[in-house]
Motif scaffolding. Structure first.
Motif, PDB file in Angstrom:
ATOM      1  N   GLY A  13      24.535  47.763  16.900  1.00  0.00           N
ATOM      2  CA  GLY A  13      23.140  47.431  17.155  1.00  0.00           C
ATOM      3  C   GLY A  13      22.868  45.955  17.343  1.00  0.00           C
ATOM      4  N   GLU A  14      23.858  45.111  17.113  1.00  0.00           N
ATOM      5  CA  GLU A  14      23.686  43.657  17.235  1.00  0.00           C
ATOM      6  C   GLU A  14      24.002  43.228  18.673  1.00  0.00           C
ATOM      7  N   SER A  15      23.020  42.891  19.426  1.00  0.00           N
ATOM      8  CA  SER A  15      23.197  42.531  20.839  1.00  0.00           C
ATOM      9  C   SER A  15      23.866  41.168  20.981  1.00  0.00           C
ATOM     10  N   SER A  16      24.578  40.972  22.079  1.00  0.00           N
ATOM     11  CA  SER A  16      25.241  39.696  22.329  1.00  0.00           C
ATOM     12  C   SER A  16      25.626  39.603  23.803  1.00  0.00           C
ATOM     13  N   SER A  17      26.233  38.474  24.160  1.00  0.00           N
ATOM     14  CA  SER A  17      26.652  38.256  25.552  1.00  0.00           C
ATOM     15  C   SER A  17      28.071  37.721  25.603  1.00  0.00           C
ATOM     16  N   LEU A  18      28.789  38.136  26.626  1.00  0.00           N
ATOM     17  CA  LEU A  18      30.115  37.605  26.920  1.00  0.00           C
ATOM     18  C   LEU A  18      30.010  36.725  28.154  1.00  0.00           C
ATOM     19  N   ASN A  19      30.806  35.658  28.164  1.00  0.00           N
ATOM     20  CA  ASN A  19      30.717  34.698  29.259  1.00  0.00           C
ATOM     21  C   ASN A  19      31.986  34.687  30.101  1.00  0.00           C
ATOM     22  N   CYS A  20      31.801  34.547  31.406  1.00  0.00           N
ATOM     23  CA  CYS A  20      32.915  34.364  32.342  1.00  0.00           C
ATOM     24  C   CYS A  20      32.583  33.153  33.200  1.00  0.00           C
ATOM     25  N   SER A  21      33.366  32.108  33.087  1.00  0.00           N
ATOM     26  CA  SER A  21      33.148  30.894  33.887  1.00  0.00           C
ATOM     27  C   SER A  21      34.249  30.768  34.926  1.00  0.00           C
ATOM     28  N   TYR A  22      33.902  30.289  36.101  1.00  0.00           N
ATOM     29  CA  TYR A  22      34.910  30.215  37.143  1.00  0.00           C
ATOM     30  C   TYR A  22      34.775  28.942  37.964  1.00  0.00           C
ATOM     31  N   THR A  23      35.907  28.445  38.411  1.00  0.00           N
ATOM     32  CA  THR A  23      35.936  27.368  39.395  1.00  0.00           C
ATOM     33  C   THR A  23      36.823  27.862  40.514  1.00  0.00           C
ATOM     34  N   VAL A  24      36.182  28.381  41.535  1.00  0.00           N
ATOM     35  CA  VAL A  24      36.895  29.004  42.651  1.00  0.00           C
ATOM     36  C   VAL A  24      36.224  28.561  43.936  1.00  0.00           C
ATOM     37  N   SER A  25      37.006  28.217  44.888  1.00  0.00           N
ATOM     38  CA  SER A  25      36.450  27.887  46.203  1.00  0.00           C
ATOM     39  C   SER A  25      36.320  29.164  47.005  1.00  0.00           C
ATOM     40  N   GLY A  26      35.155  29.336  47.599  1.00  0.00           N
ATOM     41  CA  GLY A  26      34.993  30.501  48.455  1.00  0.00           C
ATOM     42  C   GLY A  26      34.896  31.811  47.706  1.00  0.00           C
ATOM     43  N   LEU A  27      33.930  31.911  46.789  1.00  0.00           N
ATOM     44  CA  LEU A  27      33.754  33.143  46.018  1.00  0.00           C
ATOM     45  C   LEU A  27      33.077  34.188  46.881  1.00  0.00           C
ATOM     46  N   ARG A  28      33.648  35.376  46.902  1.00  0.00           N
ATOM     47  CA  ARG A  28      33.010  36.485  47.622  1.00  0.00           C
ATOM     48  C   ARG A  28      32.428  37.522  46.675  1.00  0.00           C
ATOM     49  N   GLY A  29      32.934  37.544  45.451  1.00  0.00           N
ATOM     50  CA  GLY A  29      32.417  38.528  44.512  1.00  0.00           C
ATOM     51  C   GLY A  29      33.039  38.340  43.148  1.00  0.00           C
ATOM     52  N   LEU A  30      32.403  38.938  42.164  1.00  0.00           N
ATOM     53  CA  LEU A  30      32.923  38.880  40.790  1.00  0.00           C
ATOM     54  C   LEU A  30      32.889  40.288  40.215  1.00  0.00           C
ATOM     55  N   TYR A  46      36.998  43.200  27.595  1.00  0.00           N
ATOM     56  CA  TYR A  46      36.223  43.105  28.825  1.00  0.00           C
ATOM     57  C   TYR A  46      36.800  41.982  29.684  1.00  0.00           C
ATOM     58  N   LEU A  47      37.178  42.348  30.885  1.00  0.00           N
ATOM     59  CA  LEU A  47      37.812  41.418  31.821  1.00  0.00           C
ATOM     60  C   LEU A  47      36.867  41.098  32.967  1.00  0.00           C
ATOM     61  N   CYS A  48      36.828  39.831  33.340  1.00  0.00           N
ATOM     62  CA  CYS A  48      36.149  39.516  34.593  1.00  0.00           C
ATOM     63  C   CYS A  48      37.192  39.036  35.596  1.00  0.00           C
ATOM     64  N   ALA A  49      36.877  39.179  36.858  1.00  0.00           N
ATOM     65  CA  ALA A  49      37.791  38.776  37.920  1.00  0.00           C
ATOM     66  C   ALA A  49      36.975  38.273  39.101  1.00  0.00           C
ATOM     67  N   VAL A  50      37.461  37.234  39.746  1.00  0.00           N
ATOM     68  CA  VAL A  50      36.756  36.700  40.901  1.00  0.00           C
ATOM     69  C   VAL A  50      37.555  37.006  42.167  1.00  0.00           C
ATOM     70  N   TRP A  51      36.826  37.271  43.218  1.00  0.00           N
ATOM     71  CA  TRP A  51      37.406  37.627  44.503  1.00  0.00           C
ATOM     72  C   TRP A  51      37.174  36.474  45.450  1.00  0.00           C
TER      73      TRP A  51
END
Lengths: 114, 110
Positions: free
Chosen positions: B16-33, B86-91
């Motif tokens: 019940g305790e809400s929170s946030s996960l962060n994904c930071s990126y330094t990518v040239s030419g991002l098309r999607g995450l 939880y994984l994030c990925a940049v395209w």
């Protein structure tokens, strides 16, 4: 019915051996992938095939050779295994060949090289 | 150099305790995450794709947002079954390359 299946689930072998991992998808997708997840959990794409044609070939030693007999199968053969090859290898597939399409992953093959 | 980082590395929440996960990126030419969920011993499971800054997507208790430099995965009133990595990925634009972050391991305690 398993959408993306891999065999074997576990593979323990000695350095220098040659081994193969098989992947099959029954989703009718056109594109299949191989990923490597190392001990730090980083997932890295190795290869991508679209309709049996190699699309992505990341900087992977040439000891790794993917083979796609048809668009439902993408096998990974590894020659002269090294300790650093130990990892979990995931196969995935997506529709229409676009990386943006939802990728469905297999359960993984844990490779341990002794 | 292209880079994707995620924070925190691990997070323990009470149910019940809400929170946030962060994904930071330094990518040239991002098309999607992309956001994925991975359970132990299993392959990643697709959650969301975000394409442009300001975009938001929701699925049950999860909401993903995207800015020009980072993405957040908000978890509202989590349940124990939300425990996973939880994984994030940049395209990237070029070469259809996807770069994954190291993941955030989430544990939700009953």
């Amino acid at each position: 019915d398993t959408a993306v299946s891999q065999t074997p689930k576990y593979l323990v072998t000695q350095m220098g051996n040659d081994k193969s991992i098989k992947c099959e998808q029954n989703l009718g997708h056109d594109t299949m992938y191989w990923y490597k997840q190392d001990s730090k959990k980083f997932l890295k794409i190795m290869f991508s095939y679209n309709n049996k044609e190699l699309i992505i070939n990341e900087t992977v030693p040439n000891r790794f050779s993917p083979k796609s007999p048809d668009k439902a199968h993408l096998n990974l053969h590894i020659n002269s295994l090294e300790l650093g090859d130990s990892a979990v290898y995931f196969c995935a597939s997506s529709q229409a060949g676009g990386i943006t399409d939802t990728q469905y992953f297999g359960p993984g093959t844990r490779l341990t090289v002794l | 150099e292209d880079q994707v980082t995620q924070s925190p590395e691990a997070l323990r929440l009470q149910e019940g305790e809400s929170s946030s996960l962060n994904c930071s990126y330094t990518v040239s030419g991002l098309r999607g995450l992309f956001w994925y969920r991975q359970d132990p011993g299993k392959g990643p499971e697709f959650l969301f794709t975000l394409y442009s800054a300001g975009e938001e997507k929701e699925k049950e208790r999860l909401k993903a947002t995207l800015t020009k430099k980072e993405s957040f995965l908000h978890i509202t009133a989590p349940k124990p079954e939300d425990s996973a990595t939880y994984l994030c990925a940049v395209w990237k634009t070029s070469y259809d390359k996807v770069i994954f972050g190291p993941g955030t391991s989430l544990s939700v305690i009953p």
